[in-house]
Design a protein around this motif. Structure first.
Motif, PDB file in Angstrom:
ATOM      1  N   ARG A   1      -2.546  -3.712  -0.393  1.00  0.00           N
ATOM      2  CA  ARG A   1      -1.974  -3.773  -1.286  1.00  0.00           C
ATOM      3  C   ARG A   1      -0.702  -4.955  -1.017  1.00  0.00           C
ATOM      4  O   ARG A   1       0.282  -3.381  -0.280  1.00  0.00           O
ATOM      5  N   ASN A   2       0.266  -4.777  -2.368  1.00  0.00           N
ATOM      6  CA  ASN A   2       2.385  -5.066  -2.419  1.00  0.00           C
ATOM      7  C   ASN A   2       2.662  -5.670  -0.778  1.00  0.00           C
ATOM      8  O   ASN A   2       3.596  -5.663  -0.599  1.00  0.00           O
ATOM      9  N   GLY A   3       1.135  -6.762  -0.550  1.00  0.00           N
ATOM     10  CA  GLY A   3       1.818  -7.431   0.541  1.00  0.00           C
ATOM     11  C   GLY A   3       1.760  -6.505   1.567  1.00  0.00           C
ATOM     12  O   GLY A   3       2.192  -6.903   3.008  1.00  0.00           O
ATOM     13  N   ARG A   4       0.996  -5.369   1.936  1.00  0.00           N
ATOM     14  CA  ARG A   4       1.441  -4.328   3.012  1.00  0.00           C
ATOM     15  C   ARG A   4       2.811  -3.966   3.056  1.00  0.00           C
ATOM     16  O   ARG A   4       2.969  -3.109   3.936  1.00  0.00           O
ATOM     17  N   GLN A   5       3.466  -4.077   2.226  1.00  0.00           N
ATOM     18  CA  GLN A   5       5.199  -3.465   2.377  1.00  0.00           C
ATOM     19  C   GLN A   5       4.671  -1.975   1.478  1.00  0.00           C
ATOM     20  O   GLN A   5       4.443  -1.972   1.096  1.00  0.00           O
ATOM     21  N   TRP A   6       5.302  -0.960   3.110  1.00  0.00           N
ATOM     22  CA  TRP A   6       4.857   0.333   2.104  1.00  0.00           C
ATOM     23  C   TRP A   6       5.923   0.922   1.213  1.00  0.00           C
ATOM     24  O   TRP A   6       5.280   2.380   0.804  1.00  0.00           O
ATOM     25  N   LEU A   7       6.782   0.477   1.002  1.00  0.00           N
ATOM     26  CA  LEU A   7       7.429   1.065  -0.061  1.00  0.00           C
ATOM     27  C   LEU A   7       6.437   2.210  -1.475  1.00  0.00           C
ATOM     28  O   LEU A   7       6.554   3.291  -1.196  1.00  0.00           O
ATOM     29  N   LEU A   8       6.358   0.869  -2.128  1.00  0.00           N
ATOM     30  CA  LEU A   8       4.965   1.420  -3.579  1.00  0.00           C
ATOM     31  C   LEU A   8       3.734   2.686  -3.095  1.00  0.00           C
ATOM     32  O   LEU A   8       3.979   3.308  -3.868  1.00  0.00           O
ATOM     33  N   GLY A   9       3.386   2.645  -2.108  1.00  0.00           N
ATOM     34  CA  GLY A   9       2.980   3.938  -2.095  1.00  0.00           C
ATOM     35  C   GLY A   9       3.367   4.850  -1.398  1.00  0.00           C
ATOM     36  O   GLY A   9       2.799   6.139  -1.625  1.00  0.00           O
ATOM     37  N   LYS A  10       4.459   4.126  -1.407  1.00  0.00           N
ATOM     38  CA  LYS A  10       5.462   6.230  -1.006  1.00  0.00           C
ATOM     39  C   LYS A  10       5.705   6.347  -2.066  1.00  0.00           C
ATOM     40  O   LYS A  10       6.521   7.825  -1.404  1.00  0.00           O
ATOM     41  N   THR A  11       6.481   5.741  -2.751  1.00  0.00           N
ATOM     42  CA  THR A  11       7.780   5.938  -3.835  1.00  0.00           C
ATOM     43  C   THR A  11       6.542   6.526  -5.660  1.00  0.00           C
ATOM     44  O   THR A  11       7.670   6.487  -5.979  1.00  0.00           O
ATOM     45  N   PHE A  12       5.647   6.255  -5.491  1.00  0.00           N
ATOM     46  CA  PHE A  12       4.982   7.402  -6.938  1.00  0.00           C
ATOM     47  C   PHE A  12       6.218   8.862  -6.904  1.00  0.00           C
ATOM     48  O   PHE A  12       6.575   9.255  -6.113  1.00  0.00           O
TER      49      PHE A  12
END
Length: 202
Positions: free
Chosen positions: A88-99
């Motif tokens: 998801r998120n254009g495969r940028q890692w930020l959202l998956g790492k920062t919940f």
């Protein structure tokens, strides 16, 4: 991808330069706090990491001077939502790492003078008592000094900033079949000389 053995696990080449992403400060929780599974993700994974805590403001820091900017070290759990990180998120890692709750830290800030060699420490993660990650910080591709030099090209580092230095092999997403955290799991992240953090998944 800062552990040689973790790169092998993924079948990817060892990177030529560090790969950097952010976790917001709002993801930080204490060493015995709960990790909350977000309803938005079905693929929450574990990652034990050595964390470097900055003690002095700096920019364009040379690797040879970098340790002067370090206050100490602690244990981090880089909790990761793989669906958001990898698809998801254009495969940028930020959202998956920062919940929220995705960065347990502790149990203490161990000052650098108390650590014989930060790049020769046993590092492991246990889920419900079973060892899932077991390696040594000697496997790090880019050591603390190189990471500080690299990151400080882009951003000014301030006291209290925290750099997580990557995870060894054994994460859930690369198991066959993949394994993810579920409600009721207990994750222990431990690094020699630094201690252990214990976080229940809710």
């Amino acid at each position: 991808m800062n552990y040689v053995d973790h790169c092998k696990e993924q079948n990817v080449p060892v990177p030529k330069e560090p790969i950097i992403f952010s976790k917001f400060a709002s993801s930080i929780v204490g060493p015995y706090d709960e990790v909350i599974l977000p309803p938005e993700s079905q693929e929450v994974d574990w990652e034990v990491e050595l964390a470097v805590v900055i003690g002095k403001k700096g920019k364009h820091i040379k690797a040879t001077d970098a340790m002067a900017y370090v206050a100490g070290f602690t244990v981090a759990h880089d909790v990761s939502a793989r669906d958001w990180q990898m698809r998801r998120n254009g495969r940028q890692w930020l959202l998956g790492k920062t919940f929220d709750t995705f960065c347990p830290l502790g149990p203490a800030l161990v000052t650098k003078d108390s650590v014989a060699d930060p790049h020769n420490l046993k590092i492991c993660c246990r889920v419900n008592g079973e060892v899932v990650q077991s390696s040594n910080t000697s496997q790090m591709v880019f050591k603390t000094e190189e990471l500080i030099a690299w990151v400080s090209q882009f951003v000014t580092l301030y006291p209290g900033d925290i750099i997580l230095t990557g995870t060894p092999p054994g994460v859930g997403v690369f198991r066959k079949p993949p394994v993810f955290l579920k409600k009721g799991d207990e994750v222990q992240c431990e690094i020699e000389e630094l201690g252990v953090i214990i976080n229940k998944v809710v």
